[in-house]
Design a protein around this motif. Structure first.
Motif, short mmCIF file in Angstrom:
data_model
loop_
_atom_site.label_atom_id
_atom_site.label_comp_id
_atom_site.label_asym_id
_atom_site.label_seq_id
_atom_site.Cartn_x
_atom_site.Cartn_y
_atom_site.Cartn_z
N PHE A 30 -39.78 -10.35 16.43
CA PHE A 30 -38.35 -10.17 16.57
C PHE A 30 -38.03 -9.69 17.98
O PHE A 30 -38.74 -8.85 18.54
CB PHE A 30 -37.83 -9.16 15.54
N LEU A 31 -36.93 -10.22 18.54
CA LEU A 31 -36.45 -9.86 19.86
C LEU A 31 -35.00 -9.43 19.75
O LEU A 31 -34.27 -9.90 18.87
CB LEU A 31 -36.55 -11.06 20.80
N VAL A 32 -34.56 -8.56 20.65
CA VAL A 32 -33.16 -8.16 20.67
C VAL A 32 -32.31 -9.42 20.86
O VAL A 32 -32.59 -10.26 21.71
CB VAL A 32 -32.89 -7.13 21.78
N LEU A 33 -31.29 -9.54 20.03
CA LEU A 33 -30.42 -10.71 20.05
C LEU A 33 -29.36 -10.56 21.13
O LEU A 33 -28.31 -9.98 20.92
CB LEU A 33 -29.78 -10.93 18.68
N THR A 34 -29.67 -11.08 22.31
CA THR A 34 -28.71 -11.13 23.41
C THR A 34 -28.07 -12.52 23.42
O THR A 34 -28.61 -13.45 22.78
CB THR A 34 -29.42 -10.90 24.76
N PRO A 35 -26.98 -12.71 24.14
CA PRO A 35 -26.39 -14.06 24.21
C PRO A 35 -27.37 -15.12 24.75
O PRO A 35 -27.41 -16.24 24.25
CB PRO A 35 -25.19 -13.86 25.14
N GLU A 36 -28.18 -14.76 25.74
CA GLU A 36 -29.16 -15.72 26.26
C GLU A 36 -30.26 -16.01 25.25
O GLU A 36 -30.70 -17.15 25.09
CB GLU A 36 -29.77 -15.22 27.56
N THR A 93 -23.77 -18.52 26.88
CA THR A 93 -22.67 -19.50 26.81
C THR A 93 -21.57 -19.23 27.83
O THR A 93 -20.89 -20.17 28.25
CB THR A 93 -22.05 -19.53 25.40
N ASP A 94 -21.40 -17.99 28.25
CA ASP A 94 -20.34 -17.70 29.21
C ASP A 94 -20.77 -17.91 30.66
O ASP A 94 -19.99 -17.68 31.59
CB ASP A 94 -19.80 -16.27 29.01
N VAL A 95 -22.00 -18.37 30.87
CA VAL A 95 -22.49 -18.66 32.22
C VAL A 95 -22.27 -20.14 32.50
O VAL A 95 -22.78 -21.01 31.79
CB VAL A 95 -23.98 -18.30 32.37
N THR A 96 -21.50 -20.43 33.54
CA THR A 96 -21.26 -21.81 33.95
C THR A 96 -22.50 -22.34 34.64
O THR A 96 -23.09 -21.67 35.50
CB THR A 96 -20.05 -21.88 34.91
N ILE A 97 -22.89 -23.54 34.27
CA ILE A 97 -24.05 -24.16 34.90
C ILE A 97 -23.60 -24.79 36.22
O ILE A 97 -22.71 -25.63 36.24
CB ILE A 97 -24.70 -25.18 33.97
N THR A 98 -24.22 -24.32 37.28
CA THR A 98 -23.87 -24.75 38.63
C THR A 98 -25.10 -25.35 39.32
O THR A 98 -26.20 -25.35 38.75
CB THR A 98 -23.38 -23.55 39.46
N GLN A 99 -24.90 -25.77 40.55
CA GLN A 99 -26.03 -26.27 41.34
C GLN A 99 -27.08 -25.16 41.51
O GLN A 99 -28.27 -25.43 41.47
CB GLN A 99 -25.55 -26.76 42.71
#
Length: 150
Positions: A30-36, A93-99
């Motif tokens: 088990f791991l801490v449930l972070t957004p990532e 999910t709140d991190v925009t995928i950029t170059q």
């Protein structure tokens, strides 16, 4: 947690007084449930259940040394010869995928020399094929099934 642009899976989540935890089927803990971590665990299940990548050939949080700095690749998928086939970078999910996000996984691939790199925030998924001869990436319209890589 937020609904992702992935099929839904029955992930094992537990809660204590301070945190929520999610079970990592690769590391068997088990791991801490972070957004990532939510994105990473859902993407692992997507790779196994929908794209037929063998669970036994997947590593999560795989350490690597890059320019004298210790880094961690979120997901690395190996071929049966134990050479890296795919390197995946997961973001919340709140991190925009950029170059710059793509550049991060491309830097990791200097070490791995995998055929594919994938970047996902759970909502958008980008996959590129690496041509070692030209050191160039070509973006693909979809993530290939494991059978298409071997």
């Amino acid at each position: 947690m937020e609904k992702l642009n992935l099929p839904q899976y029955g992930l094992n989540i537990k809660t204590d007084a301070q945190n929520k935890y999610i079970f990592d089927i690769i590391r068997k803990k088990f791991l801490v449930l972070t957004p990532e971590e939510w994105v990473r665990q859902n993407f692992v299940h997507f790779l196994i259940n929908d794209l037929h990548y063998p669970q036994s050939l997947i590593a999560t949080e795989n350490g690597l040394k890059l320019f004298n700095t210790q880094k961690r690749a979120d997901i690395v998928i190996y071929g049966r010869d134990m050479k890296p086939l795919v390197v995946v970078e997961c973001k919340a999910t709140d991190v925009t995928i950029t170059q710059e996000t793509f550049n991060q996984v491309a830097r990791y691939n200097i070490n791995f020399k995998a055929r594919l790199v994938i970047v996902t925030n759970g909502m958008k998924h980008y996959c590129a094929r690496f041509d070692a001869a030209s050191s160039r990436y070509t973006f693909l319209n979809e993530i290939p099934d494991y059978s298409q890589l071997i």
